[in-house]
Enzyme design. Structure first.
Site, short mmCIF file in Angstrom:
data_model
loop_
_atom_site.label_atom_id
_atom_site.label_comp_id
_atom_site.label_asym_id
_atom_site.label_seq_id
_atom_site.Cartn_x
_atom_site.Cartn_y
_atom_site.Cartn_z
N ASP A 54 -1.75 -11.97 5.17
CA ASP A 54 -3.26 -11.68 5.49
C ASP A 54 -3.76 -13.15 5.88
OD1 ASP A 54 -3.58 -9.15 4.75
OD2 ASP A 54 -4.22 -9.32 2.78
N LYS A 69 -3.53 -4.27 11.47
CA LYS A 69 -4.27 -4.81 10.15
C LYS A 69 -5.91 -4.18 10.54
CE LYS A 69 -1.43 -6.23 7.45
NZ LYS A 69 -1.32 -5.58 6.18
N GLN A 114 0.70 -1.13 -0.06
CA GLN A 114 0.01 0.15 0.02
C GLN A 114 0.99 1.25 0.07
OE1 GLN A 114 -2.90 -0.55 3.24
NE2 GLN A 114 -3.67 -2.42 2.08
C1 S3P Z 1 -2.79 -4.90 0.33
C2 S3P Z 1 -1.33 -5.03 0.69
C3 S3P Z 1 -1.42 -5.65 2.26
C4 S3P Z 1 -2.47 -6.47 2.62
C5 S3P Z 1 -3.73 -5.90 2.35
C6 S3P Z 1 -4.00 -5.44 0.96
C7 S3P Z 1 -2.70 -4.16 -1.14
O1 S3P Z 1 -1.17 -4.46 3.31
O2 S3P Z 1 -2.27 -6.71 3.98
O3 S3P Z 1 -4.81 -6.60 2.71
O4 S3P Z 1 -3.79 -4.39 -1.76
O5 S3P Z 1 -1.85 -3.58 -1.54
P1 S3P Z 1 0.17 -3.59 3.54
O6 S3P Z 1 0.49 -2.71 2.10
O7 S3P Z 1 -0.18 -2.71 4.57
O8 S3P Z 1 1.16 -4.58 3.75
#
Ligand code: S3P
Length: 427
Positions: free
Chosen positions: A313, A340, A166
């Protein structure tokens, strides 16, 4: 919702489309020039929050049966929203949209639910401010509500303290809006690369190496059609169910097997599960496979390091899997679990303990002692976290007595037909 033990789980299912890929398909379709059709789109609450945010910014998006059609007009086609952008429960919507809004010449406000209001946003607002965006949020940009006004952005060479797709995606989407400047994001471990792959499908050049991604500003996105593979994070619940419920054999069709997401398959193999993965032969930008899982004899393992972002996840359901493996399973290097949808170290340990698991929280993960028989006669809760809810529903397949699952509705965030699939497989 009352849930009871099952004798076996047998049959073939196709899990819904990938959540991460569905979000990006709508966002990139909105930023592209022309019409993008997204098939097998995840009609879960989180992805629908993304749709609604872009509709509020003037993008025409039609939502049909599994098909979403977006009429994009480029970054310049976005207009100042007259309403607040409500991201619901979705961290991906919040963080990626901030990267997009960082370069748009207007003001917008982002708000979400109670869980979003507790999730750390400085990890994106800090680098976006360094690039030139004006951002205000509670505690100096750490928490929603957040107000943002896009600025003239400069490229950045950013060393992210966390492995987070993200964060990486938000910075790359801002980097695209600089005047031909280079933006590079480096992470301590490689996170999922759906943004990099999909940007290429939209005609943008992105370089990737072991721990970094680099983009040049000023490139435009050209509309394309996207097929969203099944979500391996949703498949994970039935992969674990197939391995731990007696006399089971589950076939999962069209599951996404992007190598930055397949940690759950590595864990199942390391624990000794009976699993067969048949990759598809096509050249899709996101690879897929059909997977068969059968009841297995499992052994405990240690999970940490580079593997963690590939299964972050899936840790709640891996903890359940570990209760059915002989010996200790140690999950470490996973302190990201604390930020989370819930603090997943606390919620996993708390809820699994209620049904008889021998599980201890550590500072960066948990330790599970197996093999334990799970007991019912307890009320457990998703705590509003979809993945905790589904993990507990799969646990109920094994509990001697029924369990009561509170707040099962949260499961709609990523797997609206989860209980239909569970009852279809129950034999
Ligand atoms: C996601 C990245 C992950 C994941 C989330 C979806 C994404 O989070 O846990 O469910 O779509 O980029 P982080 O980027 O915080 O690790």
């Amino acid at each position: 919702m009352k849930l009871s033990k099952v004798n076996s789980l047998v049959g073939t299912i196709e899990v819904p489309g990938d959540k991460s890929i569905s979000h990006r398909a709508v966002m990139f379709g909105a930023l592209a020039n022309g019409k993008t059709e997204v098939s097998n789109f995840l009609m879960g609450a989180d992805c629908l929050s993304t749709v609604s945010c872009f509709q509020k910014m003037g993008v025409s998006i039609e939502v049909g049966e599994g098909l979403v059609t977006i009429e994009g007009k480029g970054y310049d086609g976005l207009v100042e929203p007259s309403e607040i952008l409500d991201v619901g429960n979705s961290g991906t919507t919040t963080r990626l949209i901030l990267g997009i809004l960082a370069g748009t010449p207007f003001h917008s406000c982002i708000i979400g639910d109670e869980s979003i209001a507790r999730r750390p946003m400085s990890r994106v607002t800090k680098p976006l401010k360094m690039m030139g965006a004006a951002i205000e949020g509670r505690e100096n940009g750490q928490y929603t509500p957040i107000a943002i006004r896009g600025g003239n952005l400069q490229g950045i060479n950013y060393q992210s303290p966390v492995a987070s797709a993200q964060v990486k995606s938000a910075i790359l989407l801002a980097g695209l809006q600089t005047n031909q400047e280079e933006t590079k994001v480096t992470e301590p471990h490689k996170s999922r690369d759906h943004t990099e792959r999909m940007l290429r499908a939209f005609g943008v050049e992105v370089e990737e190496d072991a721990y970094s991604a680099t983009i040049r500003g000023g490139q435009s996105l050209q509309a394309t059609n996207i097929f969203v593979p099944g979500d391996i994070s949703s498949a994970a619940f039935f992969l674990v169910a197939g391995a731990i419920v007696p006399n089971s054999e589950i076939v999962l069709k069209n599951v996404g097997i992007n190598p930055t997401r397949t940690g759950i398959l590595d864990v199942l193999k390391m624990m000794g599960a009976s699993i067969k993965i048949t990759p598809h032969n096509d050249q899709a930008f996101e690879p897929m496979a059909d997977i068969v899982i059968k009841t297995s004899t499992l052994k405990g393992i240690t999970i940490g390091g580079d593997l963690i972002p590939k299964l972050i996840d899936e840790i709640p359901v891996i903890a359940l899997l570990a209760t059915q493996a002989e010996g200790d399973t140690i999950i470490k290097d996973a302190s990201e679990l604390k930020v989370k949808e819930t603090n997943r170290i606390d919620t996993v340990v708390g809820e699994l303990s209620k049904i008889g698991a021998t599980i201890t929280a550590t500072d960066d993960g948990m330790i599970i002692k197996g093999k334990t028989s799970l007991k019912g006669n307890a009320t457990v809760s998703s705590h509003g976290d979809h993945r905790i809810g589904m993990m507990l529903a799969i646990a109920s397949c094994l509990t001697e007595e029924p369990i009561e699952l509170a707040d099962a509705k949260s499961i709609d965030v990523s797997y609206p037909n989860f209980f239909e699939h569970l009852s279809f497989l129950t034999k």
